[in-house]
Enzyme design. Sequence first.
Site, PDB file in Angstrom:
ATOM      1  N   GLU A 150      27.397  42.675  35.714  1.00  0.00           N
ATOM      2  CA  GLU A 150      26.443  41.804  35.004  1.00  0.00           C
ATOM      3  C   GLU A 150      25.133  41.613  35.762  1.00  0.00           C
ATOM      4  O   GLU A 150      24.681  40.489  35.993  1.00  0.00           O
ATOM      5  CB  GLU A 150      27.120  40.462  34.675  1.00  0.00           C
ATOM      6  CG  GLU A 150      28.389  40.658  33.848  1.00  0.00           C
ATOM      7  CD  GLU A 150      29.146  39.381  33.523  1.00  0.00           C
ATOM      8  OE1 GLU A 150      28.685  38.293  33.890  1.00  0.00           O
ATOM      9  OE2 GLU A 150      30.212  39.484  32.887  1.00  0.00           O
ATOM     10  N   ASN A 191      29.189  47.413  35.355  1.00  0.00           N
ATOM     11  CA  ASN A 191      29.867  46.826  34.200  1.00  0.00           C
ATOM     12  C   ASN A 191      28.995  45.701  33.638  1.00  0.00           C
ATOM     13  O   ASN A 191      28.400  44.934  34.407  1.00  0.00           O
ATOM     14  CB  ASN A 191      31.211  46.258  34.716  1.00  0.00           C
ATOM     15  CG  ASN A 191      32.152  45.777  33.655  1.00  0.00           C
ATOM     16  OD1 ASN A 191      32.435  46.490  32.696  1.00  0.00           O
ATOM     17  ND2 ASN A 191      32.683  44.569  33.833  1.00  0.00           N
ATOM     18  N   HIS A 227      32.969  42.128  24.650  1.00  0.00           N
ATOM     19  CA  HIS A 227      33.388  40.810  24.159  1.00  0.00           C
ATOM     20  C   HIS A 227      32.618  40.578  22.857  1.00  0.00           C
ATOM     21  O   HIS A 227      31.425  40.237  22.898  1.00  0.00           O
ATOM     22  CB  HIS A 227      33.050  39.716  25.173  1.00  0.00           C
ATOM     23  CG  HIS A 227      33.828  39.830  26.446  1.00  0.00           C
ATOM     24  ND1 HIS A 227      35.189  39.625  26.497  1.00  0.00           N
ATOM     25  CD2 HIS A 227      33.443  40.127  27.712  1.00  0.00           C
ATOM     26  CE1 HIS A 227      35.619  39.782  27.749  1.00  0.00           C
ATOM     27  NE2 HIS A 227      34.578  40.095  28.499  1.00  0.00           N
ATOM     28  N   GLU A 255      36.599  45.230  28.709  1.00  0.00           N
ATOM     29  CA  GLU A 255      37.036  43.828  28.537  1.00  0.00           C
ATOM     30  C   GLU A 255      37.129  43.457  27.065  1.00  0.00           C
ATOM     31  O   GLU A 255      36.703  42.378  26.650  1.00  0.00           O
ATOM     32  CB  GLU A 255      36.049  42.882  29.253  1.00  0.00           C
ATOM     33  CG  GLU A 255      35.844  43.198  30.721  1.00  0.00           C
ATOM     34  CD  GLU A 255      34.993  42.171  31.472  1.00  0.00           C
ATOM     35  OE1 GLU A 255      34.753  41.066  30.952  1.00  0.00           O
ATOM     36  OE2 GLU A 255      34.562  42.496  32.601  1.00  0.00           O
ATOM     37  N   ASP A 257      37.661  42.084  23.556  1.00  0.00           N
ATOM     38  CA  ASP A 257      38.258  41.079  22.677  1.00  0.00           C
ATOM     39  C   ASP A 257      37.254  40.770  21.570  1.00  0.00           C
ATOM     40  O   ASP A 257      36.070  41.040  21.715  1.00  0.00           O
ATOM     41  CB  ASP A 257      38.738  39.806  23.414  1.00  0.00           C
ATOM     42  CG  ASP A 257      37.699  39.162  24.309  1.00  0.00           C
ATOM     43  OD1 ASP A 257      36.488  39.338  24.073  1.00  0.00           O
ATOM     44  OD2 ASP A 257      38.096  38.444  25.258  1.00  0.00           O
TER      45      ASP A 257
HETATM   46  O1  9MR Z   1      38.809  35.958  32.387  1.00  0.00           O
HETATM   47  C1  9MR Z   1      38.075  35.342  33.428  1.00  0.00           C
HETATM   48  C2  9MR Z   1      38.325  33.841  33.394  1.00  0.00           C
HETATM   49  O2  9MR Z   1      39.674  33.551  33.699  1.00  0.00           O
HETATM   50  C3  9MR Z   1      37.409  33.149  34.383  1.00  0.00           C
HETATM   51  O3  9MR Z   1      37.540  31.755  34.252  1.00  0.00           O
HETATM   52  C4  9MR Z   1      35.967  33.566  34.119  1.00  0.00           C
HETATM   53  C5  9MR Z   1      35.050  32.897  35.129  1.00  0.00           C
HETATM   54  O4  9MR Z   1      33.769  33.349  35.055  1.00  0.00           O
HETATM   55  O5  9MR Z   1      35.854  34.980  34.212  1.00  0.00           O
HETATM   56  C6  9MR Z   1      36.600  35.625  33.224  1.00  0.00           C
HETATM   57  O6  9MR Z   1      36.385  37.020  33.239  1.00  0.00           O
HETATM   58  C7  9MR Z   1      35.039  37.459  33.004  1.00  0.00           C
HETATM   59  C8  9MR Z   1      34.867  38.770  33.740  1.00  0.00           C
HETATM   60  O7  9MR Z   1      35.194  38.599  35.110  1.00  0.00           O
HETATM   61  C9  9MR Z   1      33.455  39.300  33.608  1.00  0.00           C
HETATM   62  N1  9MR Z   1      33.075  39.405  32.216  1.00  0.00           N
HETATM   63  C10 9MR Z   1      33.293  38.225  31.410  1.00  0.00           C
HETATM   64  C11 9MR Z   1      34.744  37.747  31.536  1.00  0.00           C
HETATM   65  C12 9MR Z   1      35.000  36.568  30.618  1.00  0.00           C
HETATM   66  O8  9MR Z   1      34.260  35.465  31.027  1.00  0.00           O
END
Ligand code: 9MR
Length: 336
Positions: A150, A191, A227, A255, A257
């Site tokens: 990101e 990513n 997402h 990722e 969903d």
């Molecule tokens: O799934 C992850 C969640 O449990 C955490 O609380 C969150 C914190 O920022 O991060 C989520 O995973 C993220 C991933 O690492 C990067 N892309 C977005 C995902 C969803 O927020």
Amino acid sequence: MTKTTSVLLPLLLSIPLSIAQLNTLAQAAGKLYFGTATDNPELTNTSYVAQLQNTLDFHQLTPANSMKWDATEPSQGVFTFNGGDQIVTQAKTHGQIMRGHNCVWHNQLPDWVTAGNFDNATLLSIVQNHCGTLVGHYKGQIYAWDVINEAFNDDGTFRESVFFTTTGTSYIPTALRAARAADPNAKLYINDFNIEGTGAKSTALANLVKQLKADGVPIDGIGVQTHLIVGEVPTTLQQNLQNFADLGVEVAITELDIRMTLPETPVLIAQQTADYQTVIEACKAVSGCIGVTLWDWTDKFSWVPGTFAGQGAACPWDENFLKKPAYQGIVEGWQS
Ligand code: 9MR
């Protein structure tokens, strides 16, 4: 029942089931894996784990949290790998491959990084040490790493993380080179989200990859998080995946969903099913798209409701671990 029937019946019944599952279908379509994110607290739920290790559906795992900076280097120079190790062991036991997630991200950073007020050279050495130590710990055990996560804003400018404001873009080659040195066989990815369709952010990422290649910096893949929101799959998804692959890197949906505003309705469920199918068809159609990962497979452990109030039901299995129509959408996508 005769003896022969009792032996053959379970075998016969298992054939259609084993064919129409997410990983077997992905591999039949020439992909390397279909997989899912998981998280350490979930591994205490035996019903959850039973499906997590169903290799007909999942041949790849990504730790949702336990390889992130706050988990792996909570104090400077003090590394803790217990959570990540647990997920690697879980995967290995079932012959599943791993995506590492992640080396450098603006989120889930310990205070010592964000508030350290480091100068350029010091922060670069911190990035180098973090990525090198993390990737080195898992040497030989991770198929691909999200080295940079990101890095962009939606308008294509660089995100003003502590890394960017201190080092400019220098942290990117530093992290990638450290990862390559630590595990020469791991595929190194950048990513991001909102790079599913063509647009300013996708163009900026493509330009970065071109520049890294021109500079001889190791870069092997682009991770497209995916997402999405029901009814909003970008029409340019397949074209965009192809554009990325045409840069000479592999592409993965990392990722996936597809969330909706609750409550679920028949119309939303039908649209979500179609949307999952569309995403899978796009990956299937682009040979450089090597695999797809769900950002967890069950609504029980989805990140969505905790982040977007009133939204959810984003995964292909419901909160009771029952397959939803979205599962069939993925099946149809691979079979299209
Ligand atoms: O799934 C992850 C969640 O449990 C955490 O609380 C969150 C914190 O920022 O991060 C989520 O995973 C993220 C991933 O690492 C990067 N892309 C977005 C995902 C969803 O927020």
